[in-house]
Design a protein around this motif. Structure first.
Motif, PDB file in Angstrom:
ATOM      1  N   GLN A  18      -2.821  23.684 -49.448  1.00 52.85           N
ATOM      2  CA  GLN A  18      -3.216  24.370 -50.684  1.00 52.85           C
ATOM      3  C   GLN A  18      -3.682  25.786 -50.352  1.00 52.85           C
ATOM      4  O   GLN A  18      -4.795  25.974 -49.858  1.00 52.85           O
ATOM      5  CB  GLN A  18      -4.341  23.607 -51.374  1.00 52.85           C
ATOM      6  N   PRO A  19      -2.847  26.799 -50.607  1.00 57.12           N
ATOM      7  CA  PRO A  19      -3.216  28.174 -50.259  1.00 57.12           C
ATOM      8  C   PRO A  19      -4.584  28.618 -50.789  1.00 57.12           C
ATOM      9  O   PRO A  19      -5.293  29.355 -50.122  1.00 57.12           O
ATOM     10  CB  PRO A  19      -2.087  29.015 -50.864  1.00 57.12           C
ATOM     11  N   ASP A  20      -4.976  28.137 -51.976  1.00 56.12           N
ATOM     12  CA  ASP A  20      -6.281  28.544 -52.496  1.00 56.12           C
ATOM     13  C   ASP A  20      -7.438  27.921 -51.704  1.00 56.12           C
ATOM     14  O   ASP A  20      -8.580  28.370 -51.799  1.00 56.12           O
ATOM     15  CB  ASP A  20      -6.406  28.211 -53.989  1.00 56.12           C
ATOM     16  N   ALA A  21      -7.154  26.911 -50.884  1.00 61.91           N
ATOM     17  CA  ALA A  21      -8.185  26.279 -50.048  1.00 61.91           C
ATOM     18  C   ALA A  21      -8.223  26.860 -48.631  1.00 61.91           C
ATOM     19  O   ALA A  21      -9.079  26.484 -47.836  1.00 61.91           O
ATOM     20  CB  ALA A  21      -7.949  24.768 -49.984  1.00 61.91           C
ATOM     21  N   HIS A  22      -7.322  27.785 -48.309  1.00 62.85           N
ATOM     22  CA  HIS A  22      -7.286  28.354 -46.952  1.00 62.85           C
ATOM     23  C   HIS A  22      -8.611  28.961 -46.504  1.00 62.85           C
ATOM     24  O   HIS A  22      -8.951  28.856 -45.325  1.00 62.85           O
ATOM     25  CB  HIS A  22      -6.141  29.356 -46.826  1.00 62.85           C
TER      26      HIS A  22
END
Length: 185
Positions: A18-22
């Protein structure tokens, strides 16, 4: 595998997807780190596939107009203390190149190695005799695949393995690079 270790590992893998969780990845790695075995050597060798990095690119070829990185694999041979990174580079259209970076490593501690880069090879996937990544690594090591060879001029750095098990490896590099890899089949 303990429940706490499994939960920490799954949380990290979810964040990778999940890119927003990087932004959470560094703290998730810190939570997973204590579960890494003291003796990492039984787990390090073999072929790994990169699933996450904060590094913008692996090869100067990626900076050429219209080029982008594909899959990245890493083969580690503990006996010969050699490592090969294979990088797929897609150009404009359907073309693909393989950039292979060969290096040797010297253990500095139970978790840290110095990596000495020796050469970069540029070749085409269709020049390999078999399509399997393990075969590609072997053909590069044995110099049986035609390639353009470029010296790496003895560039070096260090790599610290923060976590490793049968299927997952997390490493940090000397330039603040972060690498999460899964064992390749």
């Amino acid at each position: 595998m303990s429940e706490a270790r499994l939960a920490a590992k799954l949380a990290l893998l979810e964040a990778v997807l999940q890119p927003d969780a990087h932004p959470q990845i560094p703290s998730l790695i810190t939570a997973l780190g204590p579960f890494s075995p003291v003796d990492q050597s039984p787990y390090l060798g073999g072929i790994w596939k990169l699933i996450y990095t904060n590094r913008p690119r692996f090869s100067p070829l990626e900076s050429l107009p219209g080029c982008r990185q594909g899959r990245v694999f890493q083969g580690i041979d503990l006996v010969t203390q050699r490592v090969i990174n294979l990088i797929e580079i897609f150009g404009p259209g359907e073309g693909c190149l393989i950039a292979a970076v060969q290096a040797r490593f010297e253990p500095q501690s139970a978790t840290r190695i110095t990596v000495i880069f020796e050469e970069t090879l540029i070749t085409l996937p269709q020049l390999f005799q078999q399509p399997q990544t393990a075969s590609w690594i072997e053909q590069i090591q044995n110099r049986t695949v035609p390639a353009v060879r470029l010296s790496a001029f003895g560039q070096q750095g260090w790599l610290e393995t923060v976590y490793v098990d049968e299927t997952l490896r997390v490493s940090e590099g000397n330039e603040g690079s972060l690498f999460i890899l899964s064992r390749a089949n």
